[in-house]
Motif scaffolding. Structure first.
Motif, mmCIF file in Angstrom:
data_model
loop_
_atom_site.group_PDB
_atom_site.id
_atom_site.type_symbol
_atom_site.label_atom_id
_atom_site.label_comp_id
_atom_site.label_asym_id
_atom_site.label_seq_id
_atom_site.Cartn_x
_atom_site.Cartn_y
_atom_site.Cartn_z
ATOM 1 N N GLU A 72 5.544 11.515 3.920
ATOM 2 C CA GLU A 72 4.090 11.369 3.893
ATOM 3 C C GLU A 72 3.656 9.922 4.123
ATOM 4 O O GLU A 72 2.680 9.670 4.820
ATOM 5 N N THR A 95 10.519 11.815 -6.860
ATOM 6 C CA THR A 95 9.242 11.806 -6.144
ATOM 7 C C THR A 95 8.380 12.975 -6.606
ATOM 8 O O THR A 95 7.194 12.829 -6.895
ATOM 9 N N LYS A 104 -4.752 14.068 -11.337
ATOM 10 C CA LYS A 104 -3.806 15.169 -11.127
ATOM 11 C C LYS A 104 -3.525 15.904 -12.431
ATOM 12 O O LYS A 104 -2.738 16.819 -12.453
ATOM 13 N N LEU A 121 10.448 5.365 -11.539
ATOM 14 C CA LEU A 121 10.477 4.357 -10.479
ATOM 15 C C LEU A 121 11.828 3.665 -10.448
ATOM 16 O O LEU A 121 12.145 2.929 -9.519
ATOM 17 N N ARG A 144 7.060 12.352 -10.124
ATOM 18 C CA ARG A 144 5.919 11.435 -10.139
ATOM 19 C C ARG A 144 4.667 12.125 -9.625
ATOM 20 O O ARG A 144 3.571 11.946 -10.144
ATOM 21 N N ARG A 145 4.895 12.911 -8.595
ATOM 22 C CA ARG A 145 3.766 13.560 -7.930
ATOM 23 C C ARG A 145 3.040 14.522 -8.875
ATOM 24 O O ARG A 145 1.820 14.628 -8.842
ATOM 25 N N ILE A 158 -5.741 1.553 -2.366
ATOM 26 C CA ILE A 158 -5.621 1.498 -0.907
ATOM 27 C C ILE A 158 -6.928 0.928 -0.369
ATOM 28 O O ILE A 158 -7.975 1.555 -0.507
ATOM 29 N N SER A 218 2.571 1.830 -3.283
ATOM 30 C CA SER A 218 1.647 2.423 -4.247
ATOM 31 C C SER A 218 1.617 3.933 -4.082
ATOM 32 O O SER A 218 1.657 4.682 -5.055
ATOM 33 N N LEU A 219 1.527 4.346 -2.834
ATOM 34 C CA LEU A 219 1.456 5.775 -2.589
ATOM 35 C C LEU A 219 2.743 6.474 -3.003
ATOM 36 O O LEU A 219 2.712 7.580 -3.535
ATOM 37 N N ARG A 220 3.862 5.800 -2.773
ATOM 38 C CA ARG A 220 5.130 6.380 -3.198
ATOM 39 C C ARG A 220 5.108 6.576 -4.705
ATOM 40 O O ARG A 220 5.531 7.609 -5.212
ATOM 41 N N VAL A 221 4.590 5.564 -5.432
ATOM 42 C CA VAL A 221 4.530 5.645 -6.883
ATOM 43 C C VAL A 221 3.647 6.812 -7.306
ATOM 44 O O VAL A 221 3.928 7.518 -8.257
ATOM 45 N N LEU A 222 2.586 7.025 -6.548
ATOM 46 C CA LEU A 222 1.680 8.124 -6.876
ATOM 47 C C LEU A 222 2.297 9.476 -6.569
ATOM 48 O O LEU A 222 1.699 10.504 -6.825
ATOM 49 N N GLY A 223 3.464 9.465 -5.977
ATOM 50 C CA GLY A 223 4.133 10.736 -5.748
ATOM 51 C C GLY A 223 4.178 11.170 -4.296
ATOM 52 O O GLY A 223 4.576 12.276 -3.989
ATOM 53 N N TYR A 224 3.770 10.278 -3.388
ATOM 54 C CA TYR A 224 3.885 10.622 -1.968
ATOM 55 C C TYR A 224 5.353 10.601 -1.569
ATOM 56 O O TYR A 224 6.128 9.758 -2.031
ATOM 57 N N THR A 225 5.733 11.518 -0.711
ATOM 58 C CA THR A 225 7.130 11.551 -0.258
ATOM 59 C C THR A 225 7.308 10.501 0.838
ATOM 60 O O THR A 225 6.335 9.958 1.367
ATOM 61 N N ARG A 226 8.568 10.276 1.190
ATOM 62 C CA ARG A 226 8.855 9.320 2.277
ATOM 63 C C ARG A 226 8.198 9.758 3.573
ATOM 64 O O ARG A 226 7.644 8.951 4.313
ATOM 65 N N GLU A 238 0.825 -1.190 0.000
ATOM 66 C CA GLU A 238 0.000 0.000 0.000
ATOM 67 C C GLU A 238 0.874 1.260 0.000
ATOM 68 O O GLU A 238 0.637 2.212 -0.741
ATOM 69 N N ILE A 289 -2.382 16.011 -3.022
ATOM 70 C CA ILE A 289 -0.973 16.387 -3.062
ATOM 71 C C ILE A 289 -0.567 16.948 -4.440
ATOM 72 O O ILE A 289 0.603 17.212 -4.680
ATOM 73 N N LEU A 349 10.422 0.127 -4.737
ATOM 74 C CA LEU A 349 9.028 0.293 -5.146
ATOM 75 C C LEU A 349 8.617 -0.733 -6.196
ATOM 76 O O LEU A 349 7.567 -1.362 -6.091
#
Lengths: 786, 242
Positions: A701, B89, B164, B65, B92-93, B106, A691-699, A688, B121, A778
């Motif tokens: 977060e 990061t 996004k 990635l 990607r964001r 999730i 996945s969030l990291r891939v979506l662009g969440y930082t470490r 999970e 975000i 990831l």
């Protein structure tokens, strides 16, 4: 099966951090158990061996003075096997360079120089040679406290007469394993000594020619102690007998027994809680560890391994971890046990200590841990293995989530998605969350228990030695004396005020219940010795009648208003019925109190006193001590500050060392639990979070999601831990004994310390897991299906 | 030709001589052996190849990635080869939308919240509801993943990826775990996004039939690009059969 074994070791290596943390939980519980049991076993075994080897007597009696020929008559009493008589006199010692008053008991050695009963163990030097008048051997506690070697000379004052004594040897004795100065409640090796000298010089110097004033008996097996005591009392009554008593009332033995009782509580309650908590945590952790192995279990099943084969494979994994923990725990427990035993040996003057670690202690601790671990592991493995392999190998179906209660109430509209994740994860599996909270809370609780002992000891000391006793010095006279003796004390330079007391040895009786103690005749509304209730308020002494420590009253099955039979052990040896007027809660010792004039009336004497509490200007203490030593009637002088010091040097040190070890072990358990909770949450969530990291969440977060959940668990666990800690403390003080009734005093700082350790453990665990999050691959995580 | 390259023909990705070597202890596995490719604004490109041909590795490098062992990869002039973890990061964001074979939703968040997890975000996102409408899930917004079918979950993943307003949408076997009927719905969603938002899209598949919906097809084998094919006419997903 060989491939599986290789897998076993690789898996173990892969989860080494977690395995080690679990092993520490096991080690903590095991070590406490081994520490406590082995210490107690060692002390008890050594005591029993020494009593047997040293022919420790069964019956003891003190008297004023009896002719030597009484010895034959005593020996003729049915059931008596050996008789030993001797002379005992109180003395003051002078050591160059030591100003505090030193009290001593001088005992005569048997005429032929060989003791039949209560043998002495020569630690160094030699025994006095027959005919050498100045030679003496001294108790080892005193010798050690002052670093005395054979060959040292010192001055002894008896009945005001000074004489030189030469120390030729250092000994310990089964009679004085617990070396307590009469009237004191804690041993103080610096200010109390026992000297053994040849019979003749003691006899002639102290006007005891052809006489004795102490007797001890060894009985035939099967002899009835009470009958022998009654007969001995009859024989000695004309000679000022103070009442014979059995081994159970012998000071050293009695205190030793009480201390062992206290130790037994500590050796039962602490380890039971530790092992219990450890086993519980082990169960939780191994269950969850196995749950993370679901995919692997499915693959093994797909290969054709049977469920029992898989279960045994994972059991081996658990066993290895438990074995590591047990080995660490046994090693640490034994090491600490030896340390503790050595410390006790210093305190109880055992001539030697045989360290005993009974096999059953090892077996029990291993079994308890194995059962706890395997129960958890087997349950999880069987559940995982019960799933059809194809299904278990599929990407896991998303878990069933729903809105939390808070959200359904509409109270959480503005929450961020990560916060919602935290809340829903917690609420989705409340049992798991609850177990995590309980696990962390229990580790906090045992920390509270560790700190509690220090609080309780401080509280008792403050109550007893600061609030109740406020004198600077306590002087005891050789015999009861007229109140006029007070003037000789108050006239000394530096003495501001003297408060007299009368103390008399008695046996209190209520039907078959009896207890040997002394009645303290105190001044009403005394300044220097105050009788306090548990709220530290001074209690008024009734005009007449008795006040007892509540513990003693309960022991004698007495209630205020009841009549107590008081057998006076000196003088006319009268037996009187005295009403119990009230009880008082005291934390240290058990006593009986009366107003001094009432006690004088009961004894049919004038204004007699046994001693006095003094308020003194201690800036010139050496001069005061010197003058007191010169007073022939003064048997002993005790400085309250010295008692305080001595308390912390001896009794408090033992309890606190024990508590310290426990705190250490509790902290280990706390780290083990919190780390495992965090680490397992990481395993369960890594997909999970990736996945969030891939979506662009930082470490940072994604750390919030994982560590936020941990934080919630820890913050809920802390207050629960404090509450459980208090509950465990209550359990551990439930059993009272003659020496102490430990009050349930837990300072805020103790709770704060426990919370702090848990927080630090959580922070360290959080950082370790954070590092894992930072190094998460990831692509790898997302590629793996589970 | 110019039409197929997108309105401006502007290159979103430029990959030149990209290699990727995985160090597996004693063996080295070369997943990419000097791949050259571009992805142009607004186009829908299909990367076609058997498993092990290096297409996922290439996509992962494009998506930030993973990083290339040698060669250069740039996104609108931004060098992805030497970017730090923090820069990747951020990249990607703000710029990339991902769709995976296993939806990676999730589980504790509803469809809408899964999308919101991204829009919260992002700098200029669409509303989660809007993104879900776009993939035809307007009526399933408050369902948790466990209450959705595989196809629906994948569409949530697409909505999450495009909410996004990314410049590129990278899809790794988005229909790999789905049956035809459901797969078509998912592909339609991707197609809609590409058409309506003009998001440059790269889609990995080992299924040659799907390549009919692309404007351009890149064939990969053995770690390099074997051929590039221009589709004269794009076919609607519903007309594809596999």
């Amino acid at each position: 099966m060989r491939a599986l074994n290789i897998k076993l070791f690789r898996d173990l290596w892969h989860m080494k951090g977690q395995a080690f943390a679990i092993a520490m939980v096991v080690a903590g519980g095991t070590a406490t158990y081994v520490l406590a049991s082995s210490t107690l076993d060692s002390l008890k075994t050594t005591q029993a061996d020494l009593y047997r080897e040293g022919l420790f007597a069964d019956v003891f009696a003190q008297l004023k003075r009896a002719p030597e020929n009484m010895r034959e008559r005593i020996a003729a009493v049915s059931g008596v096997r050996f008789v030993e008589t001797r002379i005992s006199v109180p003395a003051h010692l002078d050591l160059p360079g030591y100003t505090l008053p030193i009290s001593a008991l001088v005992l005569s050695l048997p005429k032929d120089g060989r003791a039949a009963l209560n043998a002495l163990y020569l630690r160094s030097g030699r025994m006095p040679e027959l005919g050498r008048e100045q030679e003496a051997v001294v108790s080892d506690g005193f010798a050690m406290a002052h670093k005395l070697q054979p060959g040292t000379s010192l001055m002894a004052t008896v009945y005001g007469r000074r004489r030189k004594v030469e120390i030729v040897g250092i000994v310990s004795s089964t009679e004085f394993i617990y070396q307590l100065q009469p009237g004191s409640i804690i041993p103080d090796f610096k200010t109390y000594a026992i000297l053994w000298m040849n019979h003749d010089p003691v006899e002639s110097a102290y006007n005891m020619t052809g006489a004795f004033n102490q007797v001890s008996l060894k009985l035939d097996p099967g002899a009835r102690q009470s009958e022998v005591i009654a007969r001995l009392d009859d024989l000695l009554r004309p000679y000022g007998g103070l009442g014979a008593y059995g081994r159970q009332d012998q000071v050293s033995h009695k205190y030793l027994s009480e201390e062992f009782k206290q130790l037994t509580v500590m050796a039962t309650v602490f380890p039971a809680i530790f092992l219990g908590v450890g086993a519980f945590l082990l169960n939780v952790v191994s269950t969850r560890l196995m749950a993370t192995q679901r995919g692997q279990i499915a693959i093994l099943k797909a290969f054709g391994y049977t469920t029992p084969a898989i279960a045994s494979h994972y059991l081996k994994l658990t066993f290895l971890i438990v074995a590591l923990g047990c080995a660490l725990g046994l090693g640490a427990g034994q090491w600490m046990g030896r340390g503790m035993s050595a410390m006790y040996m210093e305190f109880y003057r055992f001539p030697r200590l045989d360290y005993v670690l009974r096999p059953h202690v090892i077996v029990y601790s291993v079994i308890i841990n194995l059962v706890a671990a395997s129960a958890g592991a087997v349950f999880a493995v069987v559940r995982a293995a019960g799933e059809p392999p194809a299904q278990a190998m599929q990407p896991s179906v998303p878990g069933n989530f729903r809105l939390t209660r808070l959200e359904r109430l509409g109270a959480a509209r503005s929450l961020s998605q990560p916060t919602r994740m935290i809340m829903r994860n917690l609420e989705r599996r409340p049992l798991k969350a609850l177990l995590s909270i309980l696990g962390v809370a229990l580790s906090g609780a045992i920390l509270v228990m560790g700190g509690f002992w220090s609080n309780a000891v401080d509280f008792m000391v403050d109550f007893q030695f600061r609030q109740s006793q406020r004198d600077d010095l306590m002087v005891v006279f050789i015999d009861a004396t007229s109140e006029r003796a007070l003037y000789s004390l108050t006239s000394l330079p530096g003495i501001r005020y003297a408060e007299p007391f009368r103390s008399v040895a008695v046996r209190l009786r209520n039907g078959p219940q009896a207890y040997r103690t002394s009645i303290q005749g105190l001044e009403d509304r005394g300044e220097l010795r105050r009788l306090l209730n548990t709220r530290s308020r001074q209690i008024d002494l009734p005009e007449d009648g008795l006040i007892l420590t509540d513990f003693l009253a309960r022991k004698l099955l007495l209630q205020p208003g009841d009549l107590v039979a008081v057998e006076v052990m000196e003088g006319e040896r009268g037996i009187y019925d005295v009403p119990l007027m009230a009880v008082v809660s005291e934390y240290i010792g058990v006593s009986a109190y009366m107003r001094r004039p009432a006690l004088n009336r009961l004894l049919g004497e004038g204004n007699a006193i046994s001693g006095a509490y003094l308020a003194a200007d201690m800036t010139d203490a050496p001069a005061i001590y010197k003058r007191l030593k010169e007073m022939p009637r003064v048997a002993s002088t005790t400085a309250r500050m010295r008692m305080l010091e001595s308390f912390y040097e001896t009794m408090a040190r033992q309890m606190l060392t024990f508590a310290f070890f426990n705190t250490l072990l509790a902290a280990t358990i706390a780290v083990g639990v919190v780390y495992n909770t965090a680490r397992i949450a990481f395993s369960e969530r890594s997909r999970e979070l990736a996945s969030l990291r891939v979506l662009g969440y930082t470490r940072g977060e994604i750390s919030y999601i994982l560590l936020g959940e941990l934080a919630v668990i820890v913050f809920l666990a802390i207050p629960l831990g404090c509450y459980l800690g208090q509950f465990m403390c209550r359990l551990s003080v439930a059993q009272a004994n003659d020496l102490f009734r430990v009050p349930l005093v837990i300072l805020p700082s103790t709770y704060a310390f426990a919370a702090l350790v848990v927080l630090v453990a959580a922070t360290i665990s959080g950082l370790l897991v954070r590092r894992k999050l930072d190094h998460m691959d990831l692509v790898e995580v997302l590629k793996t299906r589970e | 030709m110019s039409l197929a390259r997108g309105a401006a023909g502007e290159s979103v990705f430029e990959a030149r001589g990209v290699t990727k070597t995985y160090d597996m202890g004693e063996v080295q596995v070369q997943a990419l052996r000097g791949a050259d490719m571009d992805l142009f604004a607004g186009e829908l490109m299909v990367l076609l190849g058997p498993s092990g041909s290096g297409k996922s590795t290439l996509l992962n490098i494009l998506g930030g990635l993973d990083t290339a062992t040698s060669g250069s990869v740039s996104y609108r002039g931004f060098d992805l080869t030497h970017a730090t973890d923090r820069e990747l990061t951020r990249y990607r964001r703000l710029h990339v939308g991902f769709v995976f074979q296993f939806y990676n939703l999730i589980p504790s968040l509803t469809a809408r919240e899964n999308v919101a997890a991204v829009t919260e975000i992002a700098t200029n996102p669409m509303k989660p509801e809007e993104a879900l409408e776009l993939v035809g899930l307007g009526d399933r917004m408050n369902h948790f993943p466990s209450q959705l079918s595989g196809g629906q979950q994948q569409r949530v993943a697409i909505a999450r990826a495009i909410a996004k307003r990314p410049s590129v949408l990278l899809c790794d076997e988005p229909t790999g775990a789905l049956d035809w009927e459901t797969g078509v719905v998912v592909l339609e969603a991707i197609e809609t996004v590409n058409r309506e938002l003009g998001t440059a899209t790269a889609l990995i598949t080992h299924n040659a039939d799907i390549s009919g919906m692309a404007s351009r097809v890149i064939h990969m084998s053995n770690g390099s690009i074997s051929s590039v094919e221009q589709n004269v006419a794009r076919r609607a997903p519903r007309d594809l059969h596999w």
